[in-house]
Design a protein around this motif. Structure first.
Motif, PDB file in Angstrom:
ATOM      1  N   LYS A  37       0.818  -1.219   0.000  1.00 52.38           N
ATOM      2  CA  LYS A  37       0.000   0.000   0.000  1.00 52.38           C
ATOM      3  C   LYS A  37       0.853   1.271   0.000  1.00 52.38           C
ATOM      4  CE  LYS A  37      -3.773  -2.256   2.399  1.00 52.38           C
ATOM      5  NZ  LYS A  37      -4.498  -2.376   3.658  1.00 52.38           N
ATOM      6  N   LYS A  38       2.065   1.184   0.544  1.00 55.26           N
ATOM      7  CA  LYS A  38       2.961   2.335   0.633  1.00 55.26           C
ATOM      8  C   LYS A  38       4.386   1.931   0.257  1.00 55.26           C
ATOM      9  CE  LYS A  38       0.492   4.345   4.562  1.00 55.26           C
ATOM     10  NZ  LYS A  38       0.639   4.823   5.940  1.00 55.26           N
ATOM     11  N   PRO A  39       4.579   1.410  -0.950  1.00 53.45           N
ATOM     12  CA  PRO A  39       5.907   0.869  -1.271  1.00 53.45           C
ATOM     13  C   PRO A  39       7.039   1.887  -1.240  1.00 53.45           C
ATOM     14  CG  PRO A  39       4.523   0.958  -3.226  1.00 53.45           C
ATOM     15  CD  PRO A  39       3.645   1.289  -2.052  1.00 53.45           C
ATOM     16  N   ILE A  40       6.828   3.092  -1.720  1.00 58.98           N
ATOM     17  CA  ILE A  40       7.909   4.084  -1.733  1.00 58.98           C
ATOM     18  C   ILE A  40       8.258   4.507  -0.312  1.00 58.98           C
ATOM     19  CG2 ILE A  40       8.630   6.372  -2.535  1.00 58.98           C
ATOM     20  CD1 ILE A  40       8.362   4.246  -4.753  1.00 58.98           C
ATOM     21  N   THR A  41       7.252   4.799   0.480  1.00 64.55           N
ATOM     22  CA  THR A  41       7.480   5.181   1.880  1.00 64.55           C
ATOM     23  C   THR A  41       8.216   4.079   2.621  1.00 64.55           C
ATOM     24  OG1 THR A  41       5.509   6.559   1.890  1.00 64.55           O
ATOM     25  CG2 THR A  41       6.337   5.837   4.043  1.00 64.55           C
ATOM     26  N   PHE A  42       7.767   2.850   2.439  1.00 64.62           N
ATOM     27  CA  PHE A  42       8.386   1.741   3.161  1.00 64.62           C
ATOM     28  C   PHE A  42       9.773   1.400   2.616  1.00 64.62           C
ATOM     29  CE2 PHE A  42       4.042   0.075   4.771  1.00 64.62           C
ATOM     30  CZ  PHE A  42       4.051   1.031   5.774  1.00 64.62           C
ATOM     31  N   TYR A  43      10.002   1.561   1.308  1.00 63.40           N
ATOM     32  CA  TYR A  43      11.354   1.388   0.765  1.00 63.40           C
ATOM     33  C   TYR A  43      12.306   2.345   1.469  1.00 63.40           C
ATOM     34  CZ  TYR A  43      11.497  -1.699  -3.354  1.00 63.40           C
ATOM     35  OH  TYR A  43      11.547  -2.773  -4.194  1.00 63.40           O
ATOM     36  N   ASP A  44      11.904   3.610   1.554  1.00 64.80           N
ATOM     37  CA  ASP A  44      12.750   4.618   2.195  1.00 64.80           C
ATOM     38  C   ASP A  44      12.998   4.286   3.662  1.00 64.80           C
ATOM     39  OD1 ASP A  44      12.694   5.877  -0.259  1.00 64.80           O
ATOM     40  OD2 ASP A  44      11.554   7.622   0.421  1.00 64.80           O
ATOM     41  N   LEU A  45      11.950   3.878   4.374  1.00 63.46           N
ATOM     42  CA  LEU A  45      12.097   3.538   5.795  1.00 63.46           C
ATOM     43  C   LEU A  45      13.024   2.348   5.991  1.00 63.46           C
ATOM     44  CD1 LEU A  45       8.484   3.948   7.264  1.00 63.46           C
ATOM     45  CD2 LEU A  45      10.517   5.273   7.864  1.00 63.46           C
TER      46      LEU A  45
END
Length: 108
Positions: A37-45
């Motif tokens: 659901k939030k791949p970019i946010t979670f990639y960064d995290l």
């Protein structure tokens, strides 16, 4: 826990997840079940969390710049993220595995 060695901008980084970096991930909203659901946010995290154990000088902004540099050099961060997710899942499995240890509880 395993380590992943990367060289970015001619500097070596030893990346890994620890209990503290997982706590940081969760405190910053990471939820493995919601990854799609939030791949970019979670990639960064996840990327940022890998630096916490061995590179205290790498703040979240610098971590993202290192991610961009790593990608710009033609490297694929997917393998790094996969490594981090595998480490996260291994940690969670070990945490949930109560079959490996017998506990004896006595009432007083």
């Amino acid at each position: 826990m395993r380590k992943l060695e990367l060289n970015i901008n001619n500097k070596n980084y030893s990346l890994m997840l620890t209990r503290e970096s997982i706590k940081w991930l969760e405190a910053n909203g990471f939820n493995a079940a919601d990854f799609d659901k939030k791949p970019i946010t979670f990639y960064d995290l996840i990327w940022t969390s890998l630096f916490l154990a061995n590179h205290k000088d790498v703040n979240p902004n610098l971590a993202i710049k290192l991610l961009e540099t790593y990608q710009a050099s033609g490297k694929n961060i997917t393998s790094v993220i996969k490594f981090a997710i595998e480490e996260y899942q291994a940690f969670m499995s070990a945490l949930a595995n109560t079959d490996t240890e017998q506990l004896t509880i006595t009432e007083i």
